[in-house]
Design an enzyme around this catalytic site. Sequence first.
Site, PDB file in Angstrom:
ATOM      1  N   ASN A 156       1.233  -1.215  -0.003  1.00 25.89           N
ATOM      2  CA  ASN A 156       0.170  -0.414  -0.096  1.00 25.89           C
ATOM      3  C   ASN A 156       0.975   1.403  -0.108  1.00 25.89           C
ATOM      4  O   ASN A 156       0.054   2.277   0.353  1.00 25.89           O
ATOM      5  CB  ASN A 156      -1.203  -0.086   1.216  1.00 25.89           C
TER       6      ASN A 156
ATOM      7  N   HIS B  33     -14.347  -2.050   6.583  1.00 27.65           N
ATOM      8  CA  HIS B  33     -12.593  -2.486   7.153  1.00 27.65           C
ATOM      9  C   HIS B  33     -13.774  -3.316   8.576  1.00 27.65           C
ATOM     10  O   HIS B  33     -14.712  -2.978   9.563  1.00 27.65           O
ATOM     11  CB  HIS B  33     -11.965  -1.566   7.940  1.00 27.65           C
TER      12      HIS B  33
ATOM     13  N   GLU C 271     -16.140   4.107   4.092  1.00 25.29           N
ATOM     14  CA  GLU C 271     -14.899   4.063   3.601  1.00 25.29           C
ATOM     15  C   GLU C 271     -15.403   5.571   2.128  1.00 25.29           C
ATOM     16  O   GLU C 271     -15.810   4.756   1.711  1.00 25.29           O
ATOM     17  CB  GLU C 271     -14.437   3.080   3.115  1.00 25.29           C
TER      18      GLU C 271
ATOM     19  N   SER D 182     -10.778  -0.892   0.348  1.00 23.66           N
ATOM     20  CA  SER D 182      -9.443  -1.096   0.474  1.00 23.66           C
ATOM     21  C   SER D 182      -8.766  -2.550  -0.604  1.00 23.66           C
ATOM     22  O   SER D 182      -8.255  -3.196  -1.042  1.00 23.66           O
ATOM     23  CB  SER D 182      -8.504  -1.735   1.561  1.00 23.66           C
TER      24      SER D 182
ATOM     25  N   ASP E 186     -13.883   6.331   6.698  1.00 19.94           N
ATOM     26  CA  ASP E 186     -12.504   5.740   7.251  1.00 19.94           C
ATOM     27  C   ASP E 186     -11.554   6.012   5.791  1.00 19.94           C
ATOM     28  O   ASP E 186     -12.518   6.289   4.794  1.00 19.94           O
ATOM     29  CB  ASP E 186     -12.343   4.625   7.157  1.00 19.94           C
TER      30      ASP E 186
ATOM     31  N   HIS F 200      -7.187   4.572   3.303  1.00 20.20           N
ATOM     32  CA  HIS F 200      -6.554   4.287   1.272  1.00 20.20           C
ATOM     33  C   HIS F 200      -6.825   5.824   0.427  1.00 20.20           C
ATOM     34  O   HIS F 200      -6.335   5.537  -0.656  1.00 20.20           O
ATOM     35  CB  HIS F 200      -7.511   3.519   1.098  1.00 20.20           C
TER      36      HIS F 200
ATOM     37  N   LYS G  78      -0.276   3.906   5.347  1.00 16.51           N
ATOM     38  CA  LYS G  78      -0.385   3.655   3.223  1.00 16.51           C
ATOM     39  C   LYS G  78      -0.014   4.775   1.842  1.00 16.51           C
ATOM     40  O   LYS G  78       1.601   4.861   2.403  1.00 16.51           O
ATOM     41  CB  LYS G  78      -1.885   3.817   3.118  1.00 16.51           C
TER      42      LYS G  78
END
Length: 396
Positions: A53, A139, A185, A189, A214, A217, A245
């Site tokens: 990542n 997640h 998110e 991810s 979130d 990413h 990340k």
Amino acid sequence: MAHDPLDSIQQALSRVPTERQRRLRTFRPGPDATLLPGEAGSSQWPLLDLASNDYLGLSAHPSLKAAAMAAIQSDGVGCGGSRLVSGTRPCHNNLETALAEWLGCERVLLFPSGFQANLAAVLALADRHSEVIADRLIHHSLLVGIQASGARLRRFRHNDLSDLRRLLERGAQNEPGRRRLVVSESLFSMEGTSPDLAGIAAACQEFGALLLVDEAHALGLLGPGGRGLAWGLAGVSLVSGTFGKAFGAGGAFLASDGVVGQWLLQDSGAFRYTTALAPPLAAAALAALEQLQADADQGIALLRRAQRWRDGLEAAHWRRPPGEGPVLPLHVGDDALALDLQRHLEQAGLLAVAIRPPTVPAGTARLRLVLRRDLPHGSLDRLLHALATWPHAPSR
């Protein structure tokens, strides 16, 4: 004879199918990652890393390494205490202040890991009297936080704003006094997809719900200047972000307005009862932020490259990976087939890891391809050639 308390655990282990068992393998980072000996049947050979990542390649950037080494010299490797006892260092205050200014929020608090930050975020906004309405694919750390809060959980279809609005409207009509928290998110991810965050934030404002996003990413890549997709949106109560990340370091943070930030400081056990983020990681994260600010558009080239990869995979008759970011899932479906494809690519010198249940829903095993800014020219052609020689590759 006394019952062995480990029997039930052993029985549970025996029920895990071979194709879903996890194993640790050691890699040496670099332009070509190296798989080190240690696992049965493995040997040492270079692999092109399509799994990490480190989106912008900052983990090995000279300025981050120099900042980390300087922090070790001045503040040591670890802090030896929590932030509220003896653990706060100038690097923590500097990073929190810089992040708050960059994100346009009133308060930022640092955490040692993204998992811990997400636990703290949910527990700050929900309790056993609350209702949490979460995207079905959030997640695991967020789900653990919801479970720990004791809140009632309802889940809406992935990135489905109409389904979320339906649940919010029903809740507002049936239990108007109950606190509601929506969790999503900004870049999922394992899916590579992003929701309509503006629509989600507007719905939360309309129905009086809190919103936790979130951004782990997305930060550094998506949104104006890489500030994430929640940046500038009214109705966002709390943002979770990580440094592991695109920032190329380690640790995490929560960003909020003054009220939520003060509540976290006063109430969060996940913040209060943990050793502070290691100074070299905080210093490296600040150096990464400075790199992002110096070149606010450095993620744009990576996003363009991601679209070229999507085009190439689709032209090779693979299902087009959804989304616009650097995460490109290659859906296989069957766990054993996903592992077989992982091994096939590994033999071709490519590191791409099979993602299987429970990380993803049953029947949706996939390889998770991750693009980085420092991937060498010709990487896509190399991947497509390897995929074309897999016996189970999709046909025209």
